[in-house]
Enzyme design. Structure first.
Site: not given
Ligand SMILES: *Cc1c(COP(=O)(O)O)cnc(C)c1O
Length: 356
Positions: A99, A166, A190
């Site tokens: 990511w 993030d 998540k």
């Molecule tokens: C799942 C995830 C993403 C991607 O998320 P989307 O909403 O599918 O774009 C980005 N960063 C992290 C840390 C993730 O766990």
């Protein structure tokens, strides 16, 4: 048979969040209409957004001068919106996984990107330490929890740069010092809500500095000014976020989630370290994620990987197959994961060891 949900995302939500959201989909606040059928501008829906934003501010103790917005596009769209809005000349990125790498790729479209450190050569099995960040960057971007590799920066870093994080997979699992960040974002699926909405927390006074025209939908100011109602927001996911936030508050908030996360992790990592069949994949124990617990079969038992997966599945474990870039197993333990759930997983590991 009872199922224990260890999916990495979309993932486990509190049962009552699912039930309450389902009720509102059938009949929103006794209106005789579904939540899915009403206008997002309906006087009934604005209070949903308002309460969700207020709860986020309360639970994370968001200071004055920050805005909380809901967007579409997932965390992946933030990989581009962040540099679009904040990268003036140069930005720093800590490369701790897939990511982080994807975020960096987008930033390169907008300016100079400095990779302050990377553990890519070691398949991201640890969080790089001892790096320095240039003084003249617009921000330092980090991924607090690396969902795929099972590493986590479970603290708010003290660095010589404004932080952008993030937090898709560990937000609301511990208290955070929001004041250290210019921007915090996360896809909701998540730890917060049903898939389809992204949470963004922004420091207001850093908006509007980027020296480029920004398309309306990609300009954070649009969404801040319109209170997430510039266009049709994802109403059902936002409603489910509200129910999760109410659940969080009723269950002791982020402090209680932190304690629960520590306890779950102790139980699972404790068994990984004890059990002769398994080992953890993260090389520095300090970096072990409390959210995504990655482990593999020890080399001499490699051929038992598939049988263990089948055995665990037969006992009700769901979603423990590891991501293809790590292999083995991954037990995702988000806020709604119960102690009963992790104990059931550990019981499987013990029982399988006894048979092996
Ligand atoms: C799942 C995830 C993403 C991607 O998320 P989307 O909403 O599918 O774009 C980005 N960063 C992290 C840390 C993730 O766990």
């Amino acid at each position: 048979m009872k199922k224990y949900n260890f999916n990495a995302g979309p993932s486990i939500l509190p049962r009552e969040v699912i039930e309450k959201t389902a009720q509102q989909i059938l009949d929103f606040n006794g209106s005789g209409l579904s939540l899915a059928e009403i206008s997002h501008r309906a006087k009934d829906f604005q209070p949903v957004v308002d309460e969700a934003v207020a709860l986020i501010k309360e639970l994370l103790q968001v200071p004055e001068g920050y805005s909380v917005i809901f967007l579409g596009g997932g965390a992946s769209l933030e990989f581009c919106m962040v540099p679009y809005n904040f990268l003036i000349k140069k930005a720093a990125y800590l490369n701790t996984g897939t990511w982080a790498k994807k975020a960096m790729k987008e930033a390169k479209l907008f300016g100079e990107v400095v990779e302050v450190a990377s553990s890519a050569d070691a398949n991201y099995t640890f969080i790089p330490k001892g790096w320095t960040c240039p003084d003249d960057v617009d921000y330092l971007h980090i991924t607090t929890n690396n969902t795929i590799y099972g590493t986590e920066i479970r603290k708010d870093l003290d660095v010589n740069a404004r932080l952008i994080a993030d937090m898709s997979s560990d937000i609301f699992s511990r208290p955070i010092d929001v004041a250290k960040y210019d921007c915090i974002y996360g896809g909701a699926q998540k730890n917060l809500a049903m898939a389809g909405v992204t949470l963004v927390i922004l420091k207001d006074d850093v908006l509007g500095k980027a020296p480029r025209p920004i398309p309306t939908m990609l300009d954070y100011r649009t969404h801040v000014e319109k209170g997430s109602m510039f266009n049709t927001p994802p109403v059902v996911p936002i409603y489910s976020a509200l129910e999760t936030l109410r659940w969080l508050k009723a269950n002791g908030g982020v402090e209680a989630m932190d304690k629960l996360a520590q306890k779950r992790a102790e139980i699972v990592y404790g068994e990984i370290d004890r059990n002769k069949l398994f080992r953890g994949t993260v090389t520095d124990e300090a970096d072990r994620s409390l959210m995504n617990i990655c482990f593999v079969m020890n080399d001499e038992y490699k051929e038992l990987e598939k049988p263990f997966l089948e055995f665990a599945t037969s006992k009700g474990m769901v979603g423990i197959k590891g991501h293809r870039s790590v292999g083995g197993f991954r037990a995702s333990c988000y806020n709604a994961q119960t102690i009963e759930g992790v104990e059931a997983l550990v019981a499987c590991m013990k029982e399988f060891e006894a048979k092996a």
